[in-house]
Design a protein around this motif. Sequence first.
Motif, PDB file in Angstrom:
ATOM      1  N   GLY A  51       4.600 -40.098 -23.613  1.00 22.61           N
ATOM      2  CA  GLY A  51       3.130 -39.979 -23.562  1.00 22.61           C
ATOM      3  C   GLY A  51       3.064 -39.026 -25.220  1.00 22.61           C
ATOM      4  N   MET A  83       1.059 -39.240 -17.517  1.00 19.68           N
ATOM      5  CA  MET A  83       0.838 -39.005 -18.733  1.00 19.68           C
ATOM      6  C   MET A  83      -0.248 -38.556 -18.840  1.00 19.68           C
ATOM      7  SD  MET A  83       4.330 -38.502 -20.764  1.00 19.68           S
ATOM      8  CE  MET A  83       5.616 -38.985 -20.444  1.00 19.68           C
ATOM      9  N   ALA A 110      -1.639 -36.706 -22.201  1.00 21.78           N
ATOM     10  CA  ALA A 110      -1.253 -37.348 -23.591  1.00 21.78           C
ATOM     11  C   ALA A 110      -2.473 -37.925 -23.965  1.00 21.78           C
ATOM     12  CB  ALA A 110      -0.130 -38.300 -22.666  1.00 21.78           C
ATOM     13  N   VAL A 137      -0.268 -42.963 -25.056  1.00 15.15           N
ATOM     14  CA  VAL A 137       0.839 -43.614 -23.786  1.00 15.15           C
ATOM     15  C   VAL A 137       1.749 -44.852 -24.512  1.00 15.15           C
ATOM     16  CG1 VAL A 137       2.330 -43.732 -22.236  1.00 15.15           C
ATOM     17  CG2 VAL A 137       0.440 -42.978 -22.253  1.00 15.15           C
TER      18      VAL A 137
END
Lengths: 532, 148
Positions: free
Chosen positions: A313, A444, A449, A452
């Motif tokens: 992430g 993630m 995030a 990814v």
Amino acid sequence: MQDTVDVLIIGAGASGAAVAWSLAETRMRIVCLEQGEWPNPARYPSTGMDWEARAMTEFGFNPNRRANSADYPINEDNSPIKIANYNGVGGGTVLYAGHFPRFHPSDFRVRSLDGVADDWPIDYATLAPYYGENDRMMGISGLAGDPAYPPKMPMMPPVPLGKAGTKLAKAFNALGWHWWPSDSAVATTDYDGRAKCINLGHCLHGCAQGAKASTDVTYWPHAIRAGVELRTRCRVREIATDGQGRASGVVYYDRDGKECFQAAEVVILACNGIGTPRILLNSTSARFPNGLANTSGLVGKNLMFHPYAAINGIFEEPLDGHRGPSNCIWSQEFYETDPKRDFVRGYTFEISRGRGPLVTALTGMSTGRIPWGEDHHRAFRRMFDRITSMVAICEDLPEMHNTVTLDPVLKDAHGIPAPKLDYTLSENSRRMLNHGIERGTEVMKAAGAYDVITQAPIEFGGWHLMGTARMGTDPDRSVVNEWGRSHDVKNLFIVDGSLFVTSAGVNPTSTIQALALYVADNIKKRLANLFD
Amino acid sequence: MTDQIAKDHPLSPDAREQLRIVAGIMIPASEEFGVPGADDEHIFGDMLRTLVPIAAMVSAALAAIGPLEPLDQAARCAACERFQASAPTMAAVLVALVAQCYYRDARVMRALGMEPRPPFPKGFEVEQGDWSLLDRVRARPKLYRDAP
């Protein structure tokens, strides 16, 4: 010809060290032959400015790329997963992350519970005391109370959560999924002569601090003090047998390349799931034309890795980057079989923190996220210190067509035939990897995030080498019995990952060493009638 | 670069000049971020020392780009773009070489907020974190299966 020793161990890695230490209390004459050298922590990459680059060359995982003088070549052309190992005192523990999970009780009963593969001839309760003893010898950090495991008691507090672990722990909580601080072979306090971890962030390429439990700094000092002799730069070519079909000793090349013979009453193989079948298959004779201990035909069969999926992430804010141990937290939310999924068995998520500037640059430039030219610096800063990674480590089921054989052409520096791998990723593993990528991406994203990056399987991720000389009670369906002795050769034992009947969905070192201690204990208990 | 290195170096003078041009295109200097380019003398010297074991691969990659020296900057960049697209494996060799030398330069590390030193022996601080985050997990029933 040298004096006959009582016990000859081949390989000074995770299992060889454990079995040597355990047997030392018998006061037998024990010799271990190791093809590599003692590692020198002052030479580990984290001691120099070129720490990231050297982690990819002389301290890289793959023996074909690393090509150190102690390494032997492996034909891995026919495998989507390439080998990761280390040849030297400590073996794979020198370059492992130090994740130290145990198997679950269900891992020993996959046939009974899930109708696949085979049950082990032993169970969790049998190994539990050896897991505990090994935890004490290796010095394990962690936290008691994990609902994914039967009760166990780590020796030291867990490794720090850090910014990355905190962010992902919150995400797991938000999703209602299990997580727990990883059981880790990284000392968080001073322990048994080891200094505590100072977050070098380079566990995977040798711990210069000595905080990580590689067996050169755990078992071996104790074993040597107890009288075990460890000879380095000694590469075994084959195990010799006598007229009764027993192992009589080994033929090896010493550090000067001289061919030697070491006679022994007992031979123990501790060379991992590739090296052990290689030596057995190279040990042919009129009596054993297909290799030693191979009446079942299973030596080298059922090779298992753990296929890995990587989920990385990228976050807006700085996290831990390259700082901190490679262990952090794990999740076993998807570990046990769930009939609602399209695969059997399961996997563990392991969070491994971030990466340094060079690896960040290579990650970004190889995936088109960091360009050449003027925009390089801005794009780099969007990723630097902002990546955190996790892997899904998937259970690999045994399949007869996944094999270690001898390459007809390739040889090592001593002219010994090299191993050849033939391995195919199963459909079950592919589905499990896909599930890991999807759920890992979900975590993630839940953690915040904005991007990814995923990969499955990790090509150079063959860290775990298992199943190629498995244990069992039926001589037709296994290579060694339920306490590690060859069915065919009564004074030959195996203690490494070759023994595994199934692989579980966790790192194997803890179980490899617990098995080595268990086999050693059985030898000690049966000394009077060991060869009956 | 010392005269001795220049004399014994496995890359030809033309190839060395080509590498310097490529390095500068890959990671140029930036006033905005206060960093030198990868064609900086000190970084480039590190590169020439580092590449010796892989000189053949580096030479092959540089040759695949075609001569850059006679071109103007725009044409050089265009040639490098074509090279990246048509020979990604060779491009990766140059990227690994240039990036490893660039990102261990003390000036670059300082500009990134790093101390220009190896991880050992000083190590780093990592925050312990809040273990009360585990309360929710502790409250769960056991996840593992009993085995027969």
